[in-house]
Scaffold this motif. Sequence first.
Motif, PDB file in Angstrom:
ATOM      1  N   UNK A 109      -2.224   3.467  -3.346  1.00 49.38           N
ATOM      2  CA  UNK A 109      -1.346   2.292  -3.286  1.00 49.38           C
ATOM      3  C   UNK A 109      -1.610   1.424  -2.061  1.00 49.38           C
ATOM      4  N   UNK A 110      -2.161   2.022  -1.001  1.00 45.71           N
ATOM      5  CA  UNK A 110      -2.455   1.240   0.198  1.00 45.71           C
ATOM      6  C   UNK A 110      -3.620   0.285   0.001  1.00 45.71           C
ATOM      7  N   UNK A 111      -4.521   0.621  -0.907  1.00 47.70           N
ATOM      8  CA  UNK A 111      -5.709  -0.222  -1.080  1.00 47.70           C
ATOM      9  C   UNK A 111      -5.606  -1.140  -2.296  1.00 47.70           C
ATOM     10  N   UNK A 112      -4.545  -1.013  -3.081  1.00 45.48           N
ATOM     11  CA  UNK A 112      -4.437  -1.867  -4.272  1.00 45.48           C
ATOM     12  C   UNK A 112      -4.499  -3.354  -3.953  1.00 45.48           C
ATOM     13  N   UNK A 113      -3.831  -3.838  -2.898  1.00 47.82           N
ATOM     14  CA  UNK A 113      -3.962  -5.271  -2.578  1.00 47.82           C
ATOM     15  C   UNK A 113      -5.399  -5.667  -2.250  1.00 47.82           C
ATOM     16  N   UNK A 114      -6.149  -4.757  -1.625  1.00 48.89           N
ATOM     17  CA  UNK A 114      -7.553  -5.048  -1.301  1.00 48.89           C
ATOM     18  C   UNK A 114      -8.373  -5.139  -2.579  1.00 48.89           C
ATOM     19  N   UNK A 115      -8.215  -4.165  -3.463  1.00 52.06           N
ATOM     20  CA  UNK A 115      -8.976  -4.154  -4.709  1.00 52.06           C
ATOM     21  C   UNK A 115      -8.609  -5.348  -5.580  1.00 52.06           C
ATOM     22  N   UNK A 117      -7.626  -8.284  -4.471  1.00 48.88           N
ATOM     23  CA  UNK A 117      -8.242  -9.467  -3.861  1.00 48.88           C
ATOM     24  C   UNK A 117      -9.717  -9.571  -4.229  1.00 48.88           C
ATOM     25  N   UNK A 118     -10.391  -8.428  -4.329  1.00 45.87           N
ATOM     26  CA  UNK A 118     -11.813  -8.439  -4.705  1.00 45.87           C
ATOM     27  C   UNK A 118     -11.979  -9.044  -6.094  1.00 45.87           C
ATOM     28  N   UNK A 119     -11.131  -8.625  -7.040  1.00 51.58           N
ATOM     29  CA  UNK A 119     -11.248  -9.122  -8.408  1.00 51.58           C
ATOM     30  C   UNK A 119     -10.961 -10.615  -8.494  1.00 51.58           C
ATOM     31  N   UNK A 120     -10.232 -11.151  -7.517  1.00 49.91           N
ATOM     32  CA  UNK A 120      -9.904 -12.585  -7.499  1.00 49.91           C
ATOM     33  C   UNK A 120     -10.877 -13.394  -6.659  1.00 49.91           C
ATOM     34  N   UNK A 121     -11.964 -12.739  -6.217  1.00 50.27           N
ATOM     35  CA  UNK A 121     -12.969 -13.451  -5.446  1.00 50.27           C
ATOM     36  C   UNK A 121     -12.594 -13.700  -4.002  1.00 50.27           C
ATOM     37  N   UNK A 123     -12.801 -11.371  -1.399  1.00 51.22           N
ATOM     38  CA  UNK A 123     -13.219 -10.202  -0.621  1.00 51.22           C
ATOM     39  C   UNK A 123     -13.307 -10.518   0.868  1.00 51.22           C
ATOM     40  N   UNK A 124     -13.795 -11.698   1.211  1.00 49.36           N
ATOM     41  CA  UNK A 124     -13.946 -12.055   2.633  1.00 49.36           C
ATOM     42  C   UNK A 124     -12.604 -12.058   3.351  1.00 49.36           C
ATOM     43  N   UNK A 125     -11.543 -12.408   2.632  1.00 49.58           N
ATOM     44  CA  UNK A 125     -10.219 -12.501   3.250  1.00 49.58           C
ATOM     45  C   UNK A 125      -9.614 -11.132   3.553  1.00 49.58           C
ATOM     46  N   UNK A 126     -10.077 -10.096   2.871  1.00 50.91           N
ATOM     47  CA  UNK A 126      -9.482  -8.766   3.074  1.00 50.91           C
ATOM     48  C   UNK A 126     -10.455  -7.808   3.763  1.00 50.91           C
ATOM     49  N   UNK A 127     -11.616  -8.295   4.174  1.00 48.16           N
ATOM     50  CA  UNK A 127     -12.596  -7.406   4.795  1.00 48.16           C
ATOM     51  C   UNK A 127     -12.037  -6.759   6.059  1.00 48.16           C
ATOM     52  N   UNK A 128     -11.388  -7.553   6.914  1.00 50.55           N
ATOM     53  CA  UNK A 128     -10.854  -7.001   8.159  1.00 50.55           C
ATOM     54  C   UNK A 128      -9.810  -5.926   7.881  1.00 50.55           C
ATOM     55  N   UNK A 149     -16.367  -1.403  -1.725  1.00 46.53           N
ATOM     56  CA  UNK A 149     -16.312  -2.426  -2.764  1.00 46.53           C
ATOM     57  C   UNK A 149     -16.205  -3.822  -2.162  1.00 46.53           C
ATOM     58  N   UNK A 150     -15.517  -3.951  -1.033  1.00 43.13           N
ATOM     59  CA  UNK A 150     -15.483  -5.245  -0.334  1.00 43.13           C
ATOM     60  C   UNK A 150     -16.895  -5.637   0.079  1.00 43.13           C
ATOM     61  N   UNK A 151     -17.607  -4.711   0.678  1.00 47.40           N
ATOM     62  CA  UNK A 151     -18.966  -5.024   1.136  1.00 47.40           C
ATOM     63  C   UNK A 151     -19.904  -5.287  -0.028  1.00 47.40           C
ATOM     64  N   UNK A 152     -19.709  -4.596  -1.139  1.00 46.36           N
ATOM     65  CA  UNK A 152     -20.500  -4.898  -2.330  1.00 46.36           C
ATOM     66  C   UNK A 152     -20.263  -6.337  -2.776  1.00 46.36           C
TER      67      UNK A 152
END
Length: 672
Positions: A109-115, A117-121, A123-128, A149-152
């Motif tokens: 559940x902690x990484x769901x917002x990150x994942x 964001x990746x699907x919405x294009x 990724x750069x905004x959540x890398x940090x 997955x962010x780096x991918x």
Amino acid sequence: MTLQSPDPTRQFQDGLARFRAGRVAEARALFEALLKTHPNAPDPLFHLGRCLVAEGDRKGAMAAFQTALKGKPSDGPIWRALHGLLKGPAKAKLERQAAKAKIALGLEEQVRPILSAITKGRAAQVERTAVDLARATPGAFWPALALGEVWLALGKAATGPLEMARSVDPDHPRGKLALARAYLALGKVGRAEALLDQNAPGHAVALARLYRDIARPEAAVALLRDSKAKGVSVELALSLAACGESDAALKAADRAVSQGADKAALYRQVAYGLESAGDVAGAERALDAVLAVRATAPLLTHRAQLDQSAGDMAAAEARLAEAIAADPTHGEAFRAYANGRKVAADDPVFAQLQSALDRPDLRKPDRARLHFAAAKAAWDQKRDGDVFTHLTTANRLMAESYPYSFDADLAQARLLVGDASVVDGVRRDGPDAPVIFVTGLPRSGTTLVETILAAHPLAQAGGEMPFLSRALVPAMEALRDGTAQPDLFAAAGRRYLRAARRRAGDGVIVDKAISTFSRIGHTLAALPGANIVLVRRDPRDTGLSLYRNMFPEGLHRYAYDLTAMGRYIRLHEAVADFWHQRYPDRVHLIEYEALTQDPEPQIRALLEAVGLPWDGACLAPEAASRRIQTLSFAQARQPIGTASIAGWQKFETELQPLLDALEYQVDLTPDG
């Protein structure tokens, strides 16, 4: 961990080093030996558990982690490693205990917002955020997966976090899929394929892409044809297109569109695939189907470029005029128009080009293309002072978008020539088919030589085909891993030949694959019956022509900077000379200037070198009716002539950085 003597410490560090190197069984043996003298020591127990996880012994790993946790009850990595193995109530109980002990587990559940964001294009905004979470929870599966997955998504090397995630949960389908994608980005197809299970979510699509990437589209189609998995229709359409099956590809594309795929984008991808497979009529049909309902500038331009390759300049110009009317800022339409004709000062499109360049709202890619078109117009109108004004801007914009590293190319060149003794020893079990590879620098005359050969009644030209480099990927991967497997080279040859015949037809295949120059030894290992024709031209004329043209995205990046270009030209010559000297009877060198000044003796020598009987049709290649799918589509339809010789002299001052860089001396020795 503190041990009682230096020897156990060294033993522990040796175990860690072997584990990191993938030598899991050796590492496990060291940790087990250490635990005999230091029973219940938490750190050796923890790393023994990691070894057991990697070997699939989940029960043994859990026991090791639980015992380690008793000795280090506040050690986060042990908590997280154990959490990755537990299921159901036991997992929930550990989560409650961790919350009470204030241990961060790095839960899904902690990484769901990150994942998300990746699907919405984004990724750069959540890398940090992903980096911080992974650092805060070392050894946790989900944060490592999310970071990978962010780096991918950002095109960065992602194997580090993804391999760590897999060490925690080796069987997690998403973790295996992400790591397979990371390996594919590095060209490690064998490692990627070993991770993919066609029955796991998302894996069938990834496996099909892998097959297409190594020139096995038939395997991709067989895998997907009866699959009901999500996203299959898109990939099936592209795989069928790569097989040249236009009817089936368009049917699958229609199904994908009904499931939500963007019709224009997908049909254009299908068109590219069909074109690459040699089914240009199918590619035209795919584009026409979309243009009938949605005539956008990019689609019209693509369709016009197919007209140009077929020699139908009137149809091409009509479509390009329509494209410019639809979007007066679409730079590629102007560039295609300028490449297809001489642009007069009173040409209405020239006036539109000037107006477009004055617009402040241009996107960088469009501005670059417009400046290339304007440079071509200045060249046609003999406004020599304006040619480099536009070229300098166009190439600067391209160099900013596609940075170039000469050192990376030099390192790759050294690696490839370093393979020579190995590939020389590979047993020649590949197909003995007569394939002629025409190679050299872009703009050096390779299209002219290909066209001369294509005029021969026994030859079939396929243009610049991408199949050999793709087919060789598994063999090259094995080579990099320290083994040169004859069966992999032979398999590469068979895959190449199947794809090349699909595109070019029967007969002696002529392939103008530019990249062949660097892998001549590898090519001959895969295709023992092949011959190589190496075309060379005055590097100053080649350099000028390179600088005047734009290449497909990401390719020939050296061409956008005169200094980088000069050094690369010398590197290209050094590598080509290396292979020529090694295989003098298989590599035929032809000089562009000699060919254009006195064609017949050069063409006779060329045909003899590649094993074709003399045919007078080769003296008039412009008379042959065929598609020409390169930047030289217009020039190749003109009689052989000398008009392009010594053209660099007119721009000697502007080309000085190139001339200086051509003094560079290339050293191909590994430590050079």
